[in-house]
Design an enzyme around this catalytic site. Structure first.
Site, PDB file in Angstrom:
ATOM      1  N   TYR A 107     -15.278   9.376  14.756  1.00 55.67           N
ATOM      2  CA  TYR A 107     -14.796  10.936  14.973  1.00 55.67           C
ATOM      3  C   TYR A 107     -16.103  11.806  14.593  1.00 55.67           C
ATOM      4  CZ  TYR A 107     -10.028   9.649  15.991  1.00 55.67           C
ATOM      5  OH  TYR A 107      -8.935   9.221  16.535  1.00 55.67           O
ATOM      6  N   ARG A 109       2.062  21.796 -20.732  1.00 57.97           N
ATOM      7  CA  ARG A 109       2.729  21.269 -19.705  1.00 57.97           C
ATOM      8  C   ARG A 109       4.118  21.002 -19.573  1.00 57.97           C
ATOM      9  NH1 ARG A 109       0.778  15.440 -16.792  1.00 57.97           N
ATOM     10  NH2 ARG A 109       2.201  14.584 -18.453  1.00 57.97           N
ATOM     11  N   MET A 163      -7.561   6.926  11.078  1.00 58.41           N
ATOM     12  CA  MET A 163      -5.902   7.000  10.524  1.00 58.41           C
ATOM     13  C   MET A 163      -5.771   5.373  10.131  1.00 58.41           C
ATOM     14  SD  MET A 163      -2.269   7.682  12.025  1.00 58.41           S
ATOM     15  CE  MET A 163      -2.582   9.535  12.270  1.00 58.41           C
ATOM     16  N   LYS A 206       6.197   5.157 -13.885  1.00 58.69           N
ATOM     17  CA  LYS A 206       6.464   6.034 -12.837  1.00 58.69           C
ATOM     18  C   LYS A 206       5.718   5.880 -11.727  1.00 58.69           C
ATOM     19  CE  LYS A 206       2.991   9.095 -15.035  1.00 58.69           C
ATOM     20  NZ  LYS A 206       2.734   9.999 -16.069  1.00 58.69           N
TER      21      LYS A 206
END
Ligand code: PLP
Length: 344
Positions: free
Chosen positions: A242, A128, A290, A34
């Site tokens: 930053y 679940r 980023m 998955k």
């Protein structure tokens, strides 16, 4: 030329982990692929696992199953853990996917569309997905697999494991002749009475330990590496990145490395994160941005173009996850599409 940030996947190590899981439990491994094999690439991983002998796979979403079917061809059995959602039966059937039915409504949906091969999930305490024990349906045509999922398999001392195992054994006895699958990665190492007929491991195939920490039995599979873009000497008193996230208290050599949160290097890698620089581990300093992050390489021999390792054989995935306050599963599935996957 490798990309500045690259996720390298060692398919030999994947294969080794597959055989380790089978040997540890004595049961066949039905890999969980998955979420694109936890970010490592489901087609490439599943194709290799088929070479190793795997024939049955689990995905979460029908769309994942369709893509896997296209990659693997007709010989693989593919179960969809979401089950059969409203209006989706035809799509599952068209791709030859087997829903793992979780509720009476899903069972009705599947049967109304003609039924056929499928699995059934019994909830043994995780609350679940799956039928509660008392609501489990009578045996029905097409049912070929019954499964349940451990809530605490990463903690062998947790008494809930044995309670779930016993509840599963009792529930599965209502479906004689149906394949029983219980153990995930952690469960594969809990002992022979957890193995039943087939394992459903994910994280241990992909290099995470069964107990959330590095484990000698499991080989690292994925390496996230980044190229050094620039090396600079930062005088004492100046800051890096930053918001002055790091202030040098002494002259500090900083390597600016080509990977950031847009690649999946979570901002939470800082301030505890370490990366492997050659043979040593060095701290990530300041805010992860980023596209880049800063590594304190004071006293380390390093040049532009060298690569550092965010996780891999020299910085174990589970340790990197713990330092970032999360788990190996989340680190792997956080690696974004910007990062090329390279298979070795
Ligand atoms: C994700 C998942 C697995 C695999 O779990 P790991 O801990 O990665 O081995 C097995 N079964 C179910 C139902 C799952 O959702």
């Amino acid at each position: 030329m490798p990309s500045p940030a690259t996720l390298t996947i060692d398919l030999k190590a994947l294969a080794a982990n597959f055989h380790t899981l089978e040997a540890a439990s004595g049961a066949p491994v039905h890999p969980v692929v998955k979420a694109d094999s936890y970010g490592l690439g489901a087609s490439a991983c599943a194709e290799r696992l088929m070479v190793e002998g795997a024939r049955t796979f689990f995905v979460a979403r029908a769309g994942e199953g369709e893509r896997l079917r296209a990659a693997l061809g007709p010989d693989a059995a593919i179960y969809v853990l979401d089950g059969c959602l409203a209006g989706r039966a035809a799509r599952l059937r068209a791709a030859g996917l087997k829903p793992v039915l979780n509720t009476g409504a899903q069972l009705a949906e599947w049967q109304a569309a003609g039924g056929g091969a499928c699995g059934l999930q019994i909830d043994t305490g995780m609350n679940r997905l799956g039928f509660r024990l008392e609501d489990a349906p009578e045996p029905f045509a097409g049912l070929d697999l019954v499964l349940s999922h451990l809530a605490c398999a990463d903690d062998p001392a947790e008494p809930m494991n044995a309670r779930q195992r016993d509840a599963f054994a009792a529930a599965a006895a209502r479906y004689p002749g149906t394949l029983r699958s219980f153990a995930n990665s952690g469960g594969a190492f809990l002992g022979p009475d957890y193995a039943f007929d087939a394992l459903r491991p994910g994280i241990c195939l992909y290099g995470g330990g069964p107990e959330g920490r590095p484990d000698d039995r499991i080989r690292p599979v994925a390496t996230l590496s980044a190229e050094v873009l620039q090396v600079r000497e930062v005088p004492a008193g100046e800051s890096v990145g930053y918001s002055r996230g790091f202030v040098a208290d002494r002259p500090t050599r900083i390597a600016t490395c080509a990977t950031g949160y847009a690649d999946g290097v979570l901002r939470a890698y800082s301030p505890k994160g370490l990366v492997a620089v050659g043979a040593v581990l060095r701290p990530i300093v300041g805010r992860v941005s980023m596209d880049v992050c800063a590594v304190d390489v004071t006293g380390v021999e390093i040049a532009v173009g060298d690569r550092v390792e965010l996780f891999g054989a020299r910085r174990m995935l589970d340790d990197a996850a713990t330092a970032a306050g999360t788990i190996a599963y989340e680190l792997l599935t956080s690696v974004t599409a910007r990062v090329p996957r390279v298979y070795i």
